[in-house]
Design a protein around this motif. Structure first.
Motif, short mmCIF file in Angstrom:
data_model
loop_
_atom_site.label_atom_id
_atom_site.label_comp_id
_atom_site.label_asym_id
_atom_site.label_seq_id
_atom_site.Cartn_x
_atom_site.Cartn_y
_atom_site.Cartn_z
N PHE A 18 0.81 -1.21 0.00
CA PHE A 18 0.00 0.00 0.00
C PHE A 18 0.85 1.27 0.00
CE2 PHE A 18 -3.17 -2.95 1.86
CZ PHE A 18 -4.12 -2.82 0.86
N PHE A 19 2.00 1.25 0.64
CA PHE A 19 2.79 2.47 0.80
C PHE A 19 4.07 2.49 -0.02
CE2 PHE A 19 0.36 2.16 4.79
CZ PHE A 19 -0.35 3.33 4.66
N ALA A 20 4.28 1.53 -0.88
CA ALA A 20 5.50 1.48 -1.69
C ALA A 20 5.48 2.60 -2.73
CB ALA A 20 5.61 0.12 -2.39
N GLN A 21 6.67 3.13 -3.01
CA GLN A 21 6.80 4.15 -4.04
C GLN A 21 7.15 3.47 -5.35
OE1 GLN A 21 9.71 6.95 -2.75
NE2 GLN A 21 8.43 7.75 -1.14
N THR A 22 6.60 3.98 -6.41
CA THR A 22 6.89 3.44 -7.73
C THR A 22 7.46 4.53 -8.62
OG1 THR A 22 4.66 3.93 -8.50
CG2 THR A 22 5.04 1.73 -7.60
N ASN A 23 8.21 4.14 -9.62
CA ASN A 23 8.76 5.08 -10.57
C ASN A 23 7.69 5.40 -11.60
OD1 ASN A 23 10.29 6.63 -12.24
ND2 ASN A 23 11.70 5.00 -12.87
N PRO A 28 0.94 13.63 -15.72
CA PRO A 28 -0.46 14.00 -15.94
C PRO A 28 -0.56 15.33 -16.71
CG PRO A 28 -0.08 13.44 -13.63
CD PRO A 28 1.25 13.47 -14.31
N ASN A 29 -1.68 15.52 -17.39
CA ASN A 29 -1.87 16.72 -18.21
C ASN A 29 -1.70 18.01 -17.44
OD1 ASN A 29 -2.27 15.34 -20.56
ND2 ASN A 29 -4.48 15.29 -20.39
N SER A 30 -2.19 18.07 -16.21
CA SER A 30 -2.07 19.30 -15.43
C SER A 30 -0.61 19.63 -15.14
CB SER A 30 -2.85 19.20 -14.13
OG SER A 30 -2.35 18.13 -13.34
N GLU A 31 0.21 18.58 -14.86
CA GLU A 31 1.64 18.81 -14.64
C GLU A 31 2.33 19.15 -15.94
OE1 GLU A 31 3.87 16.04 -12.27
OE2 GLU A 31 2.05 15.48 -11.19
N ALA A 32 1.95 18.54 -17.04
CA ALA A 32 2.57 18.82 -18.34
C ALA A 32 2.35 20.27 -18.72
CB ALA A 32 2.00 17.90 -19.42
N THR A 78 16.12 24.13 -24.90
CA THR A 78 15.76 24.13 -23.49
C THR A 78 16.98 23.82 -22.64
OG1 THR A 78 14.26 23.22 -21.83
CG2 THR A 78 15.02 21.71 -23.51
N SER A 79 17.06 24.44 -21.49
CA SER A 79 18.19 24.16 -20.60
C SER A 79 17.85 23.06 -19.59
CB SER A 79 18.59 25.43 -19.85
OG SER A 79 17.50 25.92 -19.12
N SER A 80 16.57 22.74 -19.46
CA SER A 80 16.16 21.73 -18.48
C SER A 80 15.09 20.82 -19.07
CB SER A 80 15.60 22.41 -17.23
OG SER A 80 15.04 21.45 -16.36
N ILE A 81 15.18 19.55 -18.72
CA ILE A 81 14.18 18.58 -19.16
C ILE A 81 13.41 18.02 -17.97
CG2 ILE A 81 15.37 17.97 -21.29
CD1 ILE A 81 16.34 15.41 -19.79
N GLN A 82 13.57 18.62 -16.81
CA GLN A 82 12.91 18.14 -15.59
C GLN A 82 11.40 18.19 -15.73
OE1 GLN A 82 14.26 16.65 -13.08
NE2 GLN A 82 16.33 16.97 -13.82
N PRO A 83 10.68 17.27 -15.28
CA PRO A 83 11.00 16.13 -14.44
C PRO A 83 11.40 14.88 -15.23
CG PRO A 83 8.65 16.21 -14.71
CD PRO A 83 9.24 17.39 -15.46
N TYR A 84 11.58 15.02 -16.54
CA TYR A 84 11.99 13.88 -17.35
C TYR A 84 13.46 13.57 -17.09
CZ TYR A 84 7.59 14.70 -19.76
OH TYR A 84 6.27 14.86 -20.05
N THR A 85 13.85 12.34 -17.38
CA THR A 85 15.23 11.93 -17.11
C THR A 85 16.09 11.82 -18.36
OG1 THR A 85 14.55 9.60 -17.19
CG2 THR A 85 14.58 10.67 -15.03
N SER A 86 15.47 11.92 -19.54
CA SER A 86 16.25 11.84 -20.78
C SER A 86 15.59 12.71 -21.85
CB SER A 86 16.35 10.39 -21.27
OG SER A 86 15.08 9.94 -21.71
N ILE A 87 16.40 13.12 -22.81
CA ILE A 87 15.89 13.94 -23.92
C ILE A 87 14.85 13.16 -24.73
CG2 ILE A 87 16.60 14.85 -26.18
CD1 ILE A 87 17.17 16.96 -24.32
N GLY A 93 7.15 13.39 -24.46
CA GLY A 93 6.21 14.14 -23.62
C GLY A 93 5.79 15.44 -24.27
N LEU A 94 6.76 16.17 -24.83
CA LEU A 94 6.45 17.43 -25.49
C LEU A 94 5.59 17.20 -26.73
CD1 LEU A 94 6.66 20.48 -25.85
CD2 LEU A 94 8.90 20.13 -26.92
#
Length: 169
Positions: A18-23, A28-32, A78-87, A93-94
């Motif tokens: 129940f409390f495990a974190q997943t990658n 989500p659209n609101s964060e994008a 772009t100078s940052s791709i956060q929260p993504y980990t790769s180009i 995502g973009l």
């Protein structure tokens, strides 16, 4: 004693489920909407590596090509791709954000990060028969990277776009 140990073990494992974190790689659209810009043009120099006249020249090339072919090419720095980990993950995502949120149907998306020293060319299904992975890799290694190493990002992007246009004709 064995029953007590068994019950405690089961309880601990149940709590872990129940409390495990997943990658989580899906944004989500609101964060994008908070990550990406609200508008995109032909050239989007968020890293501020191009002069205004260079942006205008590149924009004119891309606009002229879209008018003649119907295929839209967008360049993003772009100078940052956060929260993504790769180009590649960022470009997918973009591209999804552009299609779903802004209703932009891009044939090719060129993403450059001077700070991260990476470039990604993302093609769409509509042109994949004209521009494949090996051709993209060749354009990057023979056209873009030599100019970027010299510090001439405008010339590298301009020649990269011209090579892409040549392959798509």
């Amino acid at each position: 004693m064995k029953k007590t140990f068994f019950i405690i073990t089961i309880t601990l494992f149940s709590l872990n489920i129940f409390f495990a974190q997943t990658n989580k790689t899906v944004i989500p659209n609101s964060e994008a909407q908070n990550i990406f810009s609200k508008t995109y043009n032909y050239v989007n120099d968020f890293e501020k590596i191009l002069a205004p006249n260079q942006i205008e020249a590149l924009k004119n090339t891309l606009k002229s090509y879209e008018t003649s072919s119907g295929h839209k090419i967008i360049v993003v720095t772009t100078s940052s791709i956060q929260p993504y980990t790769s180009i590649p993950e960022y470009s997918i995502g973009l591209n999804t954000y552009l299609a779903n949120q802004l209703k932009l149907n891009t044939a090719v998306l060129v993403i450059l990060s001077k700070e991260l020293r990476q470039i990604q060319i993302q093609d769409s299904e509509q042109i994949s028969n004209k521009l494949n992975y090996d051709e993209i890799k060749s354009i990057i290694s023979s056209t873009a990277i030599p100019e970027f190493k010299k510090g001439d990002y405008h010339k590298g992007l301009e020649e990269t776009v011209n090579q892409i246009i040549k392959k798509l004709k």
